[in-house]
Write an enzyme that holds these catalytic residues in place. Structure first.
Site, PDB file in Angstrom:
ATOM      1  N   GLY A  57       0.845  -1.195   0.000  1.00  0.00           N
ATOM      2  CA  GLY A  57       0.000   0.000   0.000  1.00  0.00           C
ATOM      3  C   GLY A  57       0.875   1.238   0.000  1.00  0.00           C
ATOM      4  N   CYS A  84       5.291  -6.043   1.653  1.00  0.00           N
ATOM      5  CA  CYS A  84       5.649  -4.617   1.667  1.00  0.00           C
ATOM      6  C   CYS A  84       4.944  -3.881   2.804  1.00  0.00           C
ATOM      7  CB  CYS A  84       5.364  -4.017   0.290  1.00  0.00           C
ATOM      8  SG  CYS A  84       6.204  -2.459   0.037  1.00  0.00           S
ATOM      9  N   TYR A  85       3.971  -3.007   2.510  1.00  0.00           N
ATOM     10  CA  TYR A  85       3.257  -2.332   3.601  1.00  0.00           C
ATOM     11  C   TYR A  85       2.703  -3.361   4.587  1.00  0.00           C
ATOM     12  CZ  TYR A  85      -0.216   0.457   6.090  1.00  0.00           C
ATOM     13  OH  TYR A  85      -0.948   1.066   7.071  1.00  0.00           O
ATOM     14  N   HIS A 175       7.948  -7.625  -3.773  1.00  0.00           N
ATOM     15  CA  HIS A 175       6.655  -8.034  -4.337  1.00  0.00           C
ATOM     16  C   HIS A 175       6.766  -9.349  -5.120  1.00  0.00           C
ATOM     17  CE1 HIS A 175       4.380  -4.373  -3.393  1.00  0.00           C
ATOM     18  NE2 HIS A 175       5.566  -3.798  -3.455  1.00  0.00           N
ATOM     19  N   GLU A 177       4.400 -10.952  -6.362  1.00  0.00           N
ATOM     20  CA  GLU A 177       3.303 -11.070  -7.330  1.00  0.00           C
ATOM     21  C   GLU A 177       3.624 -10.476  -8.702  1.00  0.00           C
ATOM     22  OE1 GLU A 177       3.494  -9.146  -4.729  1.00  0.00           O
ATOM     23  OE2 GLU A 177       2.395  -7.265  -4.907  1.00  0.00           O
ATOM     24  N   ASP A 233     -18.271 -10.703 -22.121  1.00  0.00           N
ATOM     25  CA  ASP A 233     -18.888 -10.850 -20.797  1.00  0.00           C
ATOM     26  C   ASP A 233     -20.359 -11.241 -20.887  1.00  0.00           C
ATOM     27  OD1 ASP A 233     -16.435  -9.890 -20.173  1.00  0.00           O
ATOM     28  OD2 ASP A 233     -17.126  -7.903 -19.548  1.00  0.00           O
ATOM     29  N   LYS A 374     -11.320 -10.911 -16.005  1.00  0.00           N
ATOM     30  CA  LYS A 374     -11.617 -11.006 -17.440  1.00  0.00           C
ATOM     31  C   LYS A 374     -11.025 -12.265 -18.095  1.00  0.00           C
ATOM     32  CE  LYS A 374     -13.099  -8.788 -21.173  1.00  0.00           C
ATOM     33  NZ  LYS A 374     -14.322  -8.005 -21.292  1.00  0.00           N
TER      34      LYS A 374
END
Ligand code: XMP
Length: 518
Positions: A57, A84-85, A175, A177, A233, A374
């Site tokens: 964050g 992290c945060y 990170h 990710e 969608d 998506k």
């Protein structure tokens, strides 16, 4: 129904990467959901997560109003991974010290693993390149709380990976990710599988089975309506609902008069002959074009199209007796309760085309794609055997060609744009570029330029070609199309589209430009 899936909860502290954490976990076939950092503990317990990830964050832990989650989470016995945060917050809450710094450490770093741990299993012989991680932080943990030990460091960050000696709590300053962390996937895998004990059971096949059963149970024998456009969608939504309730589902397709060449016919064919759904088709071209007459302002065009759509849809829906449910193709990014996911586009242009239907139609909602990203929607479409031409379709805005002709909307301009669009799509497909890019389309400019054809001077319109790469429409870069392909596009448009004597190429990125011209 298949087994209930193992789940990981991601608490969002506002990082731009929060969605990415959830996606990475789902890619490992473990269901993962994002909730705000202050999600109540009772709800967390009711969700039964096998692990909790605290996202990064932008805040500083000591800052006033910095997001803080409950300390009680540390005593639940559920494994926690702070990123992290997230790590800094855990350190602060458990009695350590975090140092605020105005200098950010941003970019690659190489970790040195100091202690063997499940989180880094498989890293025993990792090369320097494989230990490359991505840093993006200002603050850092200066003093570890009691009970913690350091697992890894970098040259700049002595506290780079930590764990609690007794409690199942881990923290990473970098990170895992993001793609720039070379073996980040493996770290996430170690956390969810070895530490949390999850089993990979979240597959799109299991999603379809569960979702169809859930819709059946919810809807019973009642009737369902839903707006469809032929886009990914709404088509996947319709196929799922159709699978669950068959002929009790009435998809409604409104032709708003600003569709592409042959689009209405193709959508009708798809729904009726391929998906075998009860499609209701209403061609309201005249009504839309009347309402748009003389309107130049893009937001006004959007509003008119949105309003008219709702009127037409409601009118069609009221002809069906005894409808109890409204199905919508809402996706997960639309329902996450956090400001960090709403990019600037959300406020710069009003994108909600069918938004507003639930307000005017007091029906119960069926939103089978609410949990999906998506790319997962596309995978569901594959499980349901939808044609690739639908699943790979570029996004097409609800206000359609109306926002691709600057100035007012007229049947003549629509005709010009439709012809140009058909050529662009055909050539881009033929050259093998369609599936490599996010969107490509022509825009018609409201100006004329001088040209020469044969011995004649011409004074005609200009078409812009816009082609962009993007991952989510929030940012974009223009596509470096080969010159010979551009030449073909230009030649064909100028030769075949009446009233156009010049073609130009848009070389703006987003930001500062947007993808559409209006
Ligand atoms: P912009 O132009 O904001 O576009 O960079 C980002 C993405 O959103 C699409 N777009 C819209 N989609 N209704 C929609 O359904 C709209 O009013 C609208 N405006 C833009 C655009 O095509 C791109 O994919």
């Amino acid at each position: 129904m298949s087994e209930p899936t193992d789940k990981i909860l991601v608490l969002d502290f506002g990082s731009q990467y929060t969605q990415l954490i959830a996606r990475r976990i789902r890619e490992e076939q473990v269901y993962s959901e994002i909730q705000p950092y202050n999600y109540p503990i009772e709800k967390i317990l009711a969700f039964h997560p096998k692990g909790i990830v605290y996202s990064g964050g932008p805040s500083s832990v000591y800052e006033e109003g910095a997001p803080v989650s409950s300390r009680e989470l540390f005593d639940l016995g559920i494994p926690i991974l702070g990123i992290c945060y997230g790590l800094q917050l855990i350190a602060m809450q458990m009695g350590g010290k975090v140092a605020h710094s105005d200098r950010r450490e941003y970019g690659p770093a190489v970790i040195k693993i100091l202690k063997e741990d499940k989180l880094f299993s498989g890293f025993e012989d990792a090369s320097e390149e494989e230990r490359r991680v991505w840093m993006s932080h200002g603050d850092r943990v200066e003093e570890l709380p009691d009970g913690f030990e350091i697992l890894a460091r970098t040259d700049n960050s002595p506290v780079c990976a930590v764990r609690h000696r007794e409690k199942p709590i881990w923290g990473l300053q970098f990170h895992p990710e993001v793609h720039h962390t070379a073996r980040g996937k493996e770290i996430i895998r170690n956390f969810i599988f070895s530490i949390c004990g999850c089993k990979p059971s979240w597959t799109m096949q299991s999603f379809v089975t569960q979702s169809v059963a859930a819709i059946k149970e919810e809807v019973g024998n009642a009737k369902v309506i839903g707006a469809v456009s032929g886009g990914v969608d709404s088509t996947v939504m319709a196929a799922l609902v159709g699978e669950a309730v068959g002929n009790n589902f009435y998809p409604i397709f409104v032709n708003n008069g600003v569709l592409r060449k042959n689009e209405a016919e193709e959508v009708v064919h798809l729904y009726r002959n391929q998906l075998h759904l009860n499609l209701i088709y209403h061609d309201a071209t005249d009504r839309f074009l009347d309402a748009l007459k003389g309107v130049i302002d893009p937001e006004e065009k959007r509003k008119i199209i949105g309003r008219t759509f709702i009127d037409v849809f409601v009118h069609e829906a009221e002809k069906i007796e005894g409808v109890e449910f409204l199905a919508q193709g809402t996706l997960y990014p639309d329902v996450i309760e956090s400001v960090s996911f709403k990019g600037p586009s959300a406020t710069i242009k009003s994108h909600h085309n069918v938004g507003g239907l639930p307000e005017v139609m007091p029906l119960k909602l069926v939103e089978p794609l609410r949990e999906l990203f998506k790319d997962e929607v596309r995978l569901v479409g594959k499980v349901l055997d939808l044609p690739d031409s639908i699943l790979g379709r570029h996004p097409f805005p609800g206000p359609g060609l109306a926002i691709r002709m600057l100035d007012d909307v007229t049947p003549e301009k629509l005709e010009t744009l439709r012809e140009a669009d058909a050529i662009v799509t055909e050539e881009i497909r033929k050259a093998g570029w369609y599936d490599k890019i996010w969107q490509v389309f022509p825009v018609l400019l409201p100006i004329k330029t001088v040209g020469v054809m044969g011995d004649e001077r011409t004074y005609e319109q200009v078409i812009v070609i816009r082609a962009v790469h993007s991952v989510d429409g929030m940012t974009a870069d223009w596509v470096r199309l080969p010159y010979d392909l551009m030449a073909r596009l230009s030649n064909r448009i100028i030769n075949e589209v009446k009233g156009v004597n010049r073609v130009v190429y848009d070389i703006s990125s987003k930001p500062p430009s947007t993808i559409e011209w209006e």
